[in-house]
Write a protein that holds these residues in place. Structure first.
Motif, PDB file in Angstrom:
ATOM      1  N   HIS A  34       0.862  -1.189   0.000  1.00 27.93           N
ATOM      2  CA  HIS A  34       0.000   0.000   0.000  1.00 27.93           C
ATOM      3  C   HIS A  34       0.900   1.242   0.000  1.00 27.93           C
ATOM      4  O   HIS A  34       1.721   1.400   0.899  1.00 27.93           O
ATOM      5  CB  HIS A  34      -0.863  -0.045   1.272  1.00 27.93           C
ATOM      6  N   LYS A 108      -5.711   2.901   5.815  1.00 30.28           N
ATOM      7  CA  LYS A 108      -6.444   1.948   4.961  1.00 30.28           C
ATOM      8  C   LYS A 108      -5.564   0.773   4.521  1.00 30.28           C
ATOM      9  O   LYS A 108      -6.027  -0.121   3.830  1.00 30.28           O
ATOM     10  CB  LYS A 108      -6.965   2.663   3.709  1.00 30.28           C
ATOM     11  N   THR A 110      -3.691  -2.616   4.080  1.00 29.40           N
ATOM     12  CA  THR A 110      -3.913  -4.002   4.519  1.00 29.40           C
ATOM     13  C   THR A 110      -2.668  -4.860   4.250  1.00 29.40           C
ATOM     14  O   THR A 110      -2.621  -6.018   4.625  1.00 29.40           O
ATOM     15  CB  THR A 110      -5.116  -4.627   3.773  1.00 29.40           C
ATOM     16  N   SER A 111      -1.656  -4.274   3.592  1.00 32.07           N
ATOM     17  CA  SER A 111      -0.408  -5.022   3.359  1.00 32.07           C
ATOM     18  C   SER A 111       0.392  -5.048   4.668  1.00 32.07           C
ATOM     19  O   SER A 111       0.134  -4.246   5.560  1.00 32.07           O
ATOM     20  CB  SER A 111       0.393  -4.343   2.233  1.00 32.07           C
TER      21      SER A 111
END
Length: 206
Positions: A34, A108, A110-111
């Motif tokens: 991300h 935000k 999610t990695s």
């Protein structure tokens, strides 16, 4: 009972003009990381319909708006370039908004880790948002050559930008990792892949 996976840690990515940090960020994104770009956040906060743009037009007058209602950056740059007070006013308005935008975008992710790219990471103190700092480093002569090729600009302008950015030494003194980008794009991408494999083994950037 499933244990929540740890929140992604943040890798700060910076480098001087023409260093190749955008190309590095692009490769991280292709690897599924991300990526949040401070320059993009700075553009978003002055989009039409956002409060900052109305505030800027109120302060500087309609002359800073284009016919389509978007910000005329060149006109604004001209106004603040010659006036330190106006520049400070603008920074006071935009910096907190940009910081919020960046924080929301990073949240935000999610990695396993997120990459936060900023050309002024050191100068602005934004490096404090990151658990680890990667500096893309290039000899100054190469920076100048690449920027002249890419931006169709004058040598004086490139040198003025270099002066406004942190010195190479200062950037490197903050770095946890250094990617020397003095070869071609394939070498840069390979180096990003190597770093990515290493970063996946870290917890909280350590």
């Amino acid at each position: 009972m499933t244990t929540a996976s740890p929140a992604p840690w943040i890798l700060g990515l910076t480098g001087g003009i023409g260093s190749g940090k955008s190309a590095a960020a692009e490769r991280f994104a292709e690897l599924g990381v991300h990526v949040v770009d401070a320059d993009q956040a700075a553009r978003w906060v002055v989009e039409p319909g956002r409060p900052a743009l109305a505030e800027i037009a109120r302060h500087f007058g309609e002359g800073v708006l284009r016919a389509d209602g978007t910000l005329d950056r060149a006109a604004l740059r001209q106004l603040i370039f010659e006036n330190a007070d106006e520049r400070r006013w603008l920074e006071g308005l935009l910096h907190p908004l940009i910081a919020t935008e960046i924080a929301q975008a990073l949240a935000k992710a999610t990695s396993p880790y997120a990459v936060f790219v900023s050309p002024l990471m050191i100068e602005s103190g934004q490096y404090r948002l990151a658990q680890r700092l990667l500096v893309v480093d290039v000899p100054e002569a190469l920076q100048i050559e690449r920027t002249l090729r890419r931006d169709n600009t004058s040598l004086e302008q490139v040198q003025a930008i270099l002066k406004a950015q942190a010195t190479r030494e200062k950037r490197l003194s903050h770095a946890d990792d250094v990617l020397v980008n003095d070869r071609d794009l394939a070498a840069l991408r390979a180096e990003v892949e190597r770093l990515h494999a290493f970063y996946l083994t870290l917890t909280g950037g350590h």
